[in-house]
Design a protein around this motif. Sequence first.
Motif, PDB file in Angstrom:
ATOM      1  N   SER A  48       0.776  -1.314  -0.032  1.00 49.86           N
ATOM      2  CA  SER A  48       0.081   0.056  -0.240  1.00 49.86           C
ATOM      3  C   SER A  48       0.675   1.214  -0.017  1.00 49.86           C
ATOM      4  O   SER A  48       1.898   1.306   0.311  1.00 49.86           O
ATOM      5  CB  SER A  48      -0.894  -0.073   1.173  1.00 49.86           C
ATOM      6  OG  SER A  48      -0.088   0.026   2.497  1.00 49.86           O
ATOM      7  N   ILE A  49       0.344   2.299  -0.437  1.00 50.75           N
ATOM      8  CA  ILE A  49       1.145   3.468  -0.594  1.00 50.75           C
ATOM      9  C   ILE A  49       0.764   4.265   0.776  1.00 50.75           C
ATOM     10  O   ILE A  49      -0.240   4.377   1.196  1.00 50.75           O
ATOM     11  CB  ILE A  49       0.644   4.461  -1.946  1.00 50.75           C
ATOM     12  CG1 ILE A  49       0.731   3.692  -3.134  1.00 50.75           C
ATOM     13  CG2 ILE A  49       1.221   5.966  -1.976  1.00 50.75           C
ATOM     14  CD1 ILE A  49       0.169   4.281  -4.387  1.00 50.75           C
ATOM     15  N   PHE A  63       7.189   8.382  -2.790  1.00 50.09           N
ATOM     16  CA  PHE A  63       6.548   7.925  -1.778  1.00 50.09           C
ATOM     17  C   PHE A  63       6.819   6.613  -1.133  1.00 50.09           C
ATOM     18  O   PHE A  63       7.560   5.919  -1.642  1.00 50.09           O
ATOM     19  CB  PHE A  63       4.887   7.615  -2.374  1.00 50.09           C
ATOM     20  CG  PHE A  63       4.818   6.629  -3.510  1.00 50.09           C
ATOM     21  CD1 PHE A  63       4.963   5.237  -3.387  1.00 50.09           C
ATOM     22  CD2 PHE A  63       4.904   6.973  -4.871  1.00 50.09           C
ATOM     23  CE1 PHE A  63       4.620   4.485  -4.262  1.00 50.09           C
ATOM     24  CE2 PHE A  63       4.559   6.163  -5.926  1.00 50.09           C
ATOM     25  CZ  PHE A  63       4.688   4.789  -5.513  1.00 50.09           C
ATOM     26  N   ASP A  64       6.528   6.612   0.042  1.00 47.40           N
ATOM     27  CA  ASP A  64       6.837   5.162   0.942  1.00 47.40           C
ATOM     28  C   ASP A  64       5.603   4.168   0.493  1.00 47.40           C
ATOM     29  O   ASP A  64       4.420   4.089   0.319  1.00 47.40           O
ATOM     30  CB  ASP A  64       6.757   5.379   2.383  1.00 47.40           C
ATOM     31  CG  ASP A  64       8.030   5.989   2.828  1.00 47.40           C
ATOM     32  OD1 ASP A  64       8.811   6.520   1.798  1.00 47.40           O
ATOM     33  OD2 ASP A  64       7.981   6.429   3.782  1.00 47.40           O
ATOM     34  N   VAL A  65       6.328   2.574   0.262  1.00 47.63           N
ATOM     35  CA  VAL A  65       5.366   1.667   0.162  1.00 47.63           C
ATOM     36  C   VAL A  65       5.425   0.937   1.640  1.00 47.63           C
ATOM     37  O   VAL A  65       6.727   0.546   1.868  1.00 47.63           O
ATOM     38  CB  VAL A  65       6.054   0.626  -0.978  1.00 47.63           C
ATOM     39  CG1 VAL A  65       5.057  -0.505  -0.909  1.00 47.63           C
ATOM     40  CG2 VAL A  65       5.818   1.541  -2.308  1.00 47.63           C
ATOM     41  N   GLU A  76       9.466   0.879   2.158  1.00 53.13           N
ATOM     42  CA  GLU A  76      10.728   1.341   1.360  1.00 53.13           C
ATOM     43  C   GLU A  76      10.119   2.572   0.284  1.00 53.13           C
ATOM     44  O   GLU A  76       9.041   2.844   0.073  1.00 53.13           O
ATOM     45  CB  GLU A  76      10.682   0.170   0.274  1.00 53.13           C
ATOM     46  CG  GLU A  76      11.941   0.536  -0.780  1.00 53.13           C
ATOM     47  CD  GLU A  76      12.400  -0.781  -1.493  1.00 53.13           C
ATOM     48  OE1 GLU A  76      13.323  -0.552  -2.482  1.00 53.13           O
ATOM     49  OE2 GLU A  76      11.490  -1.787  -1.678  1.00 53.13           O
ATOM     50  N   THR A  77      11.130   3.539   0.234  1.00 53.83           N
ATOM     51  CA  THR A  77      11.022   4.761  -0.507  1.00 53.83           C
ATOM     52  C   THR A  77      11.290   4.431  -1.993  1.00 53.83           C
ATOM     53  O   THR A  77      12.213   4.018  -2.163  1.00 53.83           O
ATOM     54  CB  THR A  77      11.823   5.881   0.297  1.00 53.83           C
ATOM     55  OG1 THR A  77      11.519   5.994   1.454  1.00 53.83           O
ATOM     56  CG2 THR A  77      11.365   7.136  -0.690  1.00 53.83           C
ATOM     57  N   LEU A  78      10.350   4.973  -2.652  1.00 52.55           N
ATOM     58  CA  LEU A  78      10.329   4.713  -4.291  1.00 52.55           C
ATOM     59  C   LEU A  78      10.293   6.137  -4.938  1.00 52.55           C
ATOM     60  O   LEU A  78       9.463   6.975  -4.324  1.00 52.55           O
ATOM     61  CB  LEU A  78       9.469   3.685  -4.810  1.00 52.55           C
ATOM     62  CG  LEU A  78       9.426   2.334  -4.274  1.00 52.55           C
ATOM     63  CD1 LEU A  78       8.123   1.460  -4.942  1.00 52.55           C
ATOM     64  CD2 LEU A  78      10.829   1.834  -4.354  1.00 52.55           C
ATOM     65  N   LYS A 104      -3.605   1.059  -3.695  1.00 52.58           N
ATOM     66  CA  LYS A 104      -2.717   0.103  -4.583  1.00 52.58           C
ATOM     67  C   LYS A 104      -2.372   0.849  -5.933  1.00 52.58           C
ATOM     68  O   LYS A 104      -2.057   0.112  -6.729  1.00 52.58           O
ATOM     69  CB  LYS A 104      -3.392  -1.369  -4.747  1.00 52.58           C
ATOM     70  CG  LYS A 104      -3.419  -2.051  -3.601  1.00 52.58           C
ATOM     71  CD  LYS A 104      -3.869  -3.482  -3.685  1.00 52.58           C
ATOM     72  CE  LYS A 104      -4.091  -4.178  -2.235  1.00 52.58           C
ATOM     73  NZ  LYS A 104      -2.774  -4.393  -1.494  1.00 52.58           N
ATOM     74  N   ALA A 105      -3.201   2.161  -6.084  1.00 55.90           N
ATOM     75  CA  ALA A 105      -3.008   2.667  -7.333  1.00 55.90           C
ATOM     76  C   ALA A 105      -3.007   4.167  -7.239  1.00 55.90           C
ATOM     77  O   ALA A 105      -4.126   4.439  -6.248  1.00 55.90           O
ATOM     78  CB  ALA A 105      -3.881   2.027  -8.676  1.00 55.90           C
TER      79      ALA A 105
END
Length: 289
Positions: A48-49, A63-65, A76-78, A104-105
Amino acid sequence: MNTKYMPDYGLQTWAYHLSMSYPFDLNYLSPDDRRYNIYVATLIPKLSIDEDSVQFFEDYIRFDVIVGTGEHTSRETLDISIISDEMPEFDHRKFEFDYEKPHKAMVFTGWEKGPIELNLLHVYLEESKYYLDTEIVYIGQAFGENGERLPAEELMSDPTLQKVEEALLRDYPEKDLALLLLEFKSQLLEEIDSEDEDLVQLQEITKNPPLELNNQIIDVTEATLINYFKPEYNGKFNIDFPSVEEYGLHYRSVNVQVHPDIMGLKLYSKEKTYLSNERIVYSPLLSKN
């Protein structure tokens, strides 16, 4: 059939193309896409975001996942660029967005060419520096009742897959169901002598293309994968699946490769953990009286 004096025939198959998606997102594939011949139902950690972590920059979104739930949660940061050759003029900072399928999107609306969706699972598989834990729980073929290969989004109408999804929602609420779609290709490895019978056998083995329903290459590939992983729900539902020995044409050995490292997947089942460079080898006993 006495195969004691048959020459050595080896079959090698490998996953030529792989794709992974949540069942509700299979429509991202073309409606005419029928390349896939085997599907794998898998359990993956919930992704999730983190809404509070979203930042917009000129060339990317950060953003972080959140990965997993409860005590097993990590993050994790993407940094994700959504600029592409197909839409170089799209500026994500100028449009409103919302979340779909709880976080999720990200869907951007208001652009003249239509909404733009940032699919979290696809993004994570492409950008994460970690392999995604992917537990195989069911393996099946992507064909309809009449032998036609199904468009990917029609797989969810398959009664067995629906049963698997219902069971997973009940048994593993802390995980998500994702479908791994596999397109296999094959080659025959043989050692033949000058006997006419051997040449006939070779012709029988190679005359059918490898991507048709009822084709022994797909059946044997599926059987090899199931025998290796022993997926939980193939066993729980007592699903009959073919074995190499059931065919009139016998292979000395079958080698199957999946290459999950291409997508950053760590494939395993309760019975087996698959190494990215591993050949799944199945060698039936050919000496029968």
